[in-house]
Scaffold this motif. Structure first.
Motif, PDB file in Angstrom:
ATOM      1  N   TRP A  36       0.872  -1.145  -0.081  1.00 26.93           N
ATOM      2  CA  TRP A  36       0.015   0.124  -0.033  1.00 26.93           C
ATOM      3  C   TRP A  36       0.791   1.412  -0.093  1.00 26.93           C
ATOM      4  CZ3 TRP A  36      -5.379  -0.529  -0.030  1.00 26.93           C
ATOM      5  CH2 TRP A  36      -5.927  -1.864  -0.078  1.00 26.93           C
ATOM      6  N   GLU A  39       3.840   2.249   2.337  1.00 24.89           N
ATOM      7  CA  GLU A  39       3.955   1.244   3.350  1.00 24.89           C
ATOM      8  C   GLU A  39       5.391   0.762   3.354  1.00 24.89           C
ATOM      9  OE1 GLU A  39       0.882  -2.240   4.798  1.00 24.89           O
ATOM     10  OE2 GLU A  39       1.359  -2.473   2.718  1.00 24.89           O
ATOM     11  N   ASN A 205       9.712   7.906   6.401  1.00 25.99           N
ATOM     12  CA  ASN A 205       8.459   8.706   7.107  1.00 25.99           C
ATOM     13  C   ASN A 205       8.120   9.905   6.566  1.00 25.99           C
ATOM     14  OD1 ASN A 205       8.261   6.608   9.117  1.00 25.99           O
ATOM     15  ND2 ASN A 205       9.350   7.617  10.906  1.00 25.99           N
ATOM     16  N   ARG A 227       5.318  -3.938   7.695  1.00 19.72           N
ATOM     17  CA  ARG A 227       4.652  -5.357   7.655  1.00 19.72           C
ATOM     18  C   ARG A 227       5.758  -6.073   7.168  1.00 19.72           C
ATOM     19  NH1 ARG A 227       1.088  -4.992   2.889  1.00 19.72           N
ATOM     20  NH2 ARG A 227       1.944  -7.039   2.307  1.00 19.72           N
TER      21      ARG A 227
ATOM     22  N   PRO B  85      -2.758  -4.892   7.966  1.00 17.25           N
ATOM     23  CA  PRO B  85      -1.657  -4.028   8.587  1.00 17.25           C
ATOM     24  C   PRO B  85      -1.777  -2.714   8.469  1.00 17.25           C
ATOM     25  CG  PRO B  85      -0.804  -6.030   7.461  1.00 17.25           C
ATOM     26  CD  PRO B  85      -2.191  -6.091   7.073  1.00 17.25           C
ATOM     27  N   HIS B  86      -2.160  -2.384   7.422  1.00 13.13           N
ATOM     28  CA  HIS B  86      -2.329  -0.739   7.262  1.00 13.13           C
ATOM     29  C   HIS B  86      -3.256  -0.147   8.014  1.00 13.13           C
ATOM     30  CE1 HIS B  86      -4.408  -1.737   3.482  1.00 13.13           C
ATOM     31  NE2 HIS B  86      -5.079  -0.780   3.841  1.00 13.13           N
TER      32      HIS B  86
END
Lengths: 264, 233
Positions: A36, A39, A205, A227, B85-86
């Motif tokens: 995503w 991510e 970030n 993740r 997860p997100h």
């Protein structure tokens, strides 16, 4: 911001059934995941588990034996990465993607200066104004904490940690949306590693980058990735939220990996 | 009727140790629980009854194999047990704060940044976030000379106060506290009592483990007794 919200509802990169074999030997098998926007995905496992093969397939440096990889372009269109022409794929890699190699020598041109290594990437995406390029190069070398007096030195005159920082600047200067990293802190002293990790963490970030990071170091994975995918013998045995996989591992192999780490 | 902020249905959890003969350690079975805005629920029971595990399950840190953990987030209800997860990360960024027993220190990152980080993650600019972080650190009696140092070298109590400052810097609708006062002296425990009361007063739901009975009596509006696994359900 309507655009932002809409974007968050769709993956940036989707891998389905990625399989690669070297003759009879399996590199990686049946890998499925969605990455995503914003991510950072960590891929862990011991050497020979297929992490690097998978990374090479995902970054289209290598064509897998089978599988499909879909990437959502800035326009919102979906690109079938393995079906692109060589030229289209190279364009995508230059404009949208970055690749940080474990060994900086694989990602830098050792015969030209640090500044040129970073500037080159901007010229590859069409920048022509010398002053503007020089400004951006200086800005980026500053962000990776390089001593700017050494901008005209050759990378071969730098330490491993400095070379790695130049490689990171070279990859990020053109504003990629997705960065692949293969053991980015491997082979560095612990103190240099900590500095680089701090830098990478800040950059992912602040820039909202998406990234796939291969590492065998669980502490690196915990620090950098949202993740985690755990690989063993070419297959993903477990995946999920990083702290969940590390604190409540479900698979025998993940439990073994986690329990093998020395506590400090 | 008021809707709960957290609603747990049929939650069971056990750990299977694959490398130790596949031993299965049950933690709890079939837990139902509702937590409402403005209350502070204290989890109580002897060690090994899964108090920490329950908090970690709500936070998405432990995998929930059975049951539902419904959390009100952004005007909707998210099931932590099924969330991607997100989605869990978004839940943590905006809805759920968690203060663990120990601060996880990151090399080279100074205390001020450690505390400011949750605000930065919500998009607050660096100057405003650091200003707020300084105020929180002051509140928890961390002297200014330590703000720009990485907490790795701090004492246990100082690290825990940095951890608390970080946990309370955002006005989360839900706060999960796992023995936040274990290594604190009386003065600092009083600060924690104050910030918890302030949080519930603004409508936060707090779920906490407080070993110290005095602390528990001071903040808890309700106590949930957890029995050893297998004894009851």
């Amino acid at each position: 911001m309507m655009d932002g919200a809409a974007i968050l509802d769709a993956p940036l990169l989707s891998a389905r059934g990625i399989t690669h074999s070297y003759g009879a030997r399996i590199g990686c098998r049946d890998i499925d995941f969605d990455l995503w926007p914003g991510e950072v995905l960590g891929v862990v496992g011991e050497s020979g588990s297929g992490k690097t093969t998978l990374l090479n397939c995902l970054s289209a440096q290598m064509m897998p034996s089978s599988g499909k990889l879909t990437y959502r372009l800035r326009t919102g269109d979906q690109a079938d990465v393995y079906a692109l022409t060589e030229a289209e794929r190279r364009m995508l890699m230059r404009t949208d993607w970055g690749f940080v190699h474990q060994n900086p020598r694989d990602g830098l041109r050792m015969g030209v200066s640090a500044g040129a290594n970073v500037g080159e990437r901007l010229m590859a995406v069409g920048a022509r104004h010398y002053g503007a390029i020089r400004d951006q190069v200086t800005d980026w070398l500053g962000r990776v904490e390089m001593d700017l007096e050494r901008i005209d030195d050759l990378p071969s005159q730098f330490s491993g940690g400095m070379q790695q920082r130049v490689q990171i600047a070279r990859n990020l200067v053109s504003g990629p949306r997705l960065v692949f990293m293969d053991e980015p802190t491997g082979g560095l002293d612990v103190s240099v590693q900590a500095r680089l990790l701090d830098l990478l963490r800040g950059l992912t970030n602040d820039l909202g980058l998406s990234a796939v990071i291969v590492t065998h170091d669980l502490a690196v994975a915990r620090l950098l990735s949202h993740r985690l995918m755990v690989m063993r013998r070419g297959e993903v045995v477990e995946q999920g939220l990083t702290d969940q996989v590390l604190d409540d591992p479900q698979h025998a192999y993940t439990q073994l990996l986690v329990s093998s780490v020395l506590q400090t | 009727m008021r809707a709960p902020v957290i609603r747990i249905e049929g939650l069971s959890k056990s750990f299977v140790l694959h490398n130790q003969g596949g031993v299965e350690l049950p933690v709890f079975r079939d837990i139902d629980l509702e937590v409402f805005a403005g209350e502070c629920l204290a989890l109580h029971g002897p060690s090994g009854t899964g108090k920490s595990s329950l908090i970690r399950l709500i936070y998405g840190n432990y995998l929930c194999p059975q049951g539902r953990i419904l959390v009100r987030h952004d005007g909707r209800v998210t099931d932590v047990a099924r969330a991607l997860p997100h989605e869990i990360l978004d839940l943590r960024r905006r809805t759920m704060g968690y203060v663990s027993q120990f601060l996880r220190v990151i090399p080279r990152v100074p205390a001020l940044q450690v505390v400011a980080e949750p605000l930065r993650a919500q998009g607050v600019d660096a100057a405003a976030a650091e200003q707020a972080a300084g105020e929180m650190l002051t509140r928890f009696n961390i002297p200014e000379r330590l703000w720009h140092l990485a907490p790795a070298t701090f004492s246990g109590g100082e690290q825990q106060r940095v951890n608390l400052a970080r946990g309370f810097i955002v006005d989360y609708p839900i706060l999960l506290l796992d023995e936040p006062t274990a290594s604190l002296d009386k003065a600092n425990r009083d600060v924690v009592i104050d910030v918890i009361r302030q949080a519930t007063a603004r409508g936060a739901a707090v779920v906490g483990i407080f070993h110290d009975a005095q602390m528990r009596d001071a903040v808890a509006t309700r106590v949930l007794d957890l029995a050893p696994a297998g004894a009851a359900a």
